[in-house]
Design an enzyme around this catalytic site. Structure first.
Site, mmCIF file in Angstrom:
data_model
loop_
_atom_site.group_PDB
_atom_site.id
_atom_site.type_symbol
_atom_site.label_atom_id
_atom_site.label_comp_id
_atom_site.label_asym_id
_atom_site.label_seq_id
_atom_site.Cartn_x
_atom_site.Cartn_y
_atom_site.Cartn_z
ATOM 1 N N TRP A 70 0.839 -1.206 0.000
ATOM 2 C CA TRP A 70 0.000 0.000 0.000
ATOM 3 C C TRP A 70 0.866 1.245 0.000
ATOM 4 C CZ3 TRP A 70 -4.339 -1.349 -1.764
ATOM 5 C CH2 TRP A 70 -5.003 -2.500 -1.321
ATOM 6 N N ASP A 111 -1.132 6.952 6.490
ATOM 7 C CA ASP A 111 -2.170 5.991 6.107
ATOM 8 C C ASP A 111 -2.384 5.083 7.315
ATOM 9 O OD1 ASP A 111 -3.705 3.913 5.183
ATOM 10 O OD2 ASP A 111 -2.474 3.475 3.410
ATOM 11 N N LYS A 132 -11.533 -1.789 7.727
ATOM 12 C CA LYS A 132 -10.680 -2.632 8.553
ATOM 13 C C LYS A 132 -10.993 -2.450 10.030
ATOM 14 C CE LYS A 132 -7.988 -2.984 4.672
ATOM 15 N NZ LYS A 132 -7.211 -2.234 3.698
HETATM 16 C C1 LIG Z 1 -6.734 -1.704 2.687
HETATM 17 C C2 LIG Z 1 -5.694 -0.677 2.676
HETATM 18 C C3 LIG Z 1 -5.671 0.343 1.706
HETATM 19 C C4 LIG Z 1 -6.610 0.383 0.537
HETATM 20 O O1 LIG Z 1 -7.891 0.629 0.893
HETATM 21 P P1 LIG Z 1 -9.064 0.594 -0.205
HETATM 22 O O2 LIG Z 1 -10.230 1.034 0.586
HETATM 23 O O3 LIG Z 1 -9.167 -0.802 -0.716
HETATM 24 O O4 LIG Z 1 -8.697 1.545 -1.280
HETATM 25 C C5 LIG Z 1 -4.709 1.326 1.817
HETATM 26 N N1 LIG Z 1 -3.799 1.300 2.803
HETATM 27 C C6 LIG Z 1 -3.774 0.328 3.745
HETATM 28 C C7 LIG Z 1 -2.754 0.374 4.819
HETATM 29 C C8 LIG Z 1 -4.727 -0.685 3.713
HETATM 30 O O5 LIG Z 1 -4.709 -1.643 4.640
#
Ligand SMILES: *Cc1c(COP(=O)(O)O)cnc(C)c1O
Length: 355
Positions: A101, A172, A196
């Site tokens: 990511w 993030d 998540k």
């Molecule tokens: C899941 C995830 C993403 C991507 O998220 P989406 O909603 O699928 O675009 C980005 N960064 C991290 C750390 C993630 O776990």
């Protein structure tokens, strides 16, 4: 029978959140309408949006420089929205290349300005976090991923060198938001897709320090402009009403539980599982011990032939979602906030009895 859900995202939600969401599908806030049918401009939903934004601010203890938004497009849209709003074409931003990511975020930023790798752990398939980083002094911001969902590493030391650089930090937090107590005011921008640790897919939480906006000279499409969403209080267009509602319910649950209690529980849960893996003769962890994530536990069998067998063994015990990501292999058990300790106990028992 209800399964024990270790999927990495969309992921487990608190039982009471599911129940409340179910009720709102039939009758939302006594309106006699479903949450799926109601106008996003209704006073009942506007209150949900306002309260959800206020709850994020409260749970993170944010000062008044910060605005909270609920947007769409997931973490992936933030990969481009961040540089579009913060980075001029002739400016520079640093990225910590600590996982897939993180890497994707960096690739997107290259479309908008000068981007460099401040450090990388790609050499060992992202199984650790680099301890040293090199930063260009005029960096507009430094982008970090606090928890690397796929590889199972997590930043634990926010007193380390990265955080003494006095650079604006963009984080993030998709897979560990609200999992622990932190000084959230040390970040200039935080984003997290909700599916998540903070709700259902379709909502993305963005926390932005307003002082960082308005410094780029490019034209930004309205849907991708933080300032537009701030001015419209996250109602520039139709928000993902149901997903925002599920996030709102999850935030209420987090507040009721208390982040300090959630954090203590997360530490206990992860320790139990890592201890069982370390004590076993046939399993092993896949990540440098000091960087092990409390959210995503990556491990494997020393003998690869046992891998499928363990997955089947778990299935018989109603344990699902433990298959590792395809670039990593092995297993990944996601222990997000909503995973109860009894759930982890079941997996620990499986690890021990299978061994
Ligand atoms: C899941 C995830 C993403 C991507 O998220 P989406 O909603 O699928 O675009 C980005 N960064 C991290 C750390 C993630 O776990």
């Amino acid at each position: 029978m209800k399964k024990i859900n270790f999927y990495s995202g969309p992921a487990i939600l608190p039982e009471e959140v599911l129940q409340q969401a179910q009720e709102a599908i039939h009758d939302f806030a006594g309106t006699g309408l479903s949450i799926l049918e109601i106008s996003h401009r209704s006073k009942e939903f506007v209150k949900v949006m306002d309260d959800a934004r206020a709850l994020v601010k409260e749970l993170m203890n944010l000062n008044d420089n910060y605005e909270v938004l609920f947007l769409q497009g997931g973490g992936s849209t933030q990969f481009c929205m961040v540089p579009m709003n913060l980075l001029n074409e002739n400016e520079t931003a640093g990225y910590l290349d600590t996982g897939q990511w993180a890497h994707l975020a960096m690739e997107e930023a290259k479309l908008f300005g000068n981007v460099y790798i401040a450090c990388s752990s790609k050499d060992k398939n992202y199984s650790y976090l680099p301890k040293e980083i090199s930063v260009e002094p005029n960096s507009k911001y430094l982008h970090i991923t606090t928890n690397n969902t796929i590889y199972g590493t997590q930043i634990h030391n926010f007193q380390s060198s990265i955080f003494n650089l006095q650079l604006p930090l963009v984080a993030d937090m998709s897979s560990d938001i609200f999992s622990r107590q932190l000084d959230y005011n040390q970040f200039d921008l935080i984003y997290a897709s909700a599916q998540k640790n903070a709700g259902a897919a379709g909502a993305t939480i963005v926390v932005v320090n307003k002082n960082n906006l308005g410094t780029v000279n490019r034209k930004i499409p309205k849907m991708l402009d933080y300032q537009v969403h701030i001015n419209k209080e996250s109602m520039h267009n139709t928000p993902s009403v149901f997903a925002v509602y599920v996030s709102y319910l999850t935030l209420l649950w987090i507040k009721k539980e208390g982040i300090e209690n959630i954090e203590a529980r997360n530490i206990r849960k992860a320790k139990k599982l890592y201890d069982a893996i370390d004590a076993s003769q046939i399993f092993e962890g896949m990540v440098a011990k000091e960087d092990r994530s409390l959210m995503n536990v990556c491990f494997k069998t020393k003998d690869i032939l046992l891998e499928e067998k363990f997955i089947d063994y778990c299935k018989q015990k109603n344990i699902v979602g433990i298959k590792g990501y395809r670039t990593v292999g092995g297993f990944r058990a996601s222990l997000y906030n909503a995973m109860p300790e009894e759930g982890v106990n079941k997996l620990v028992e499986a690890v021990e009895s299978f061994s």
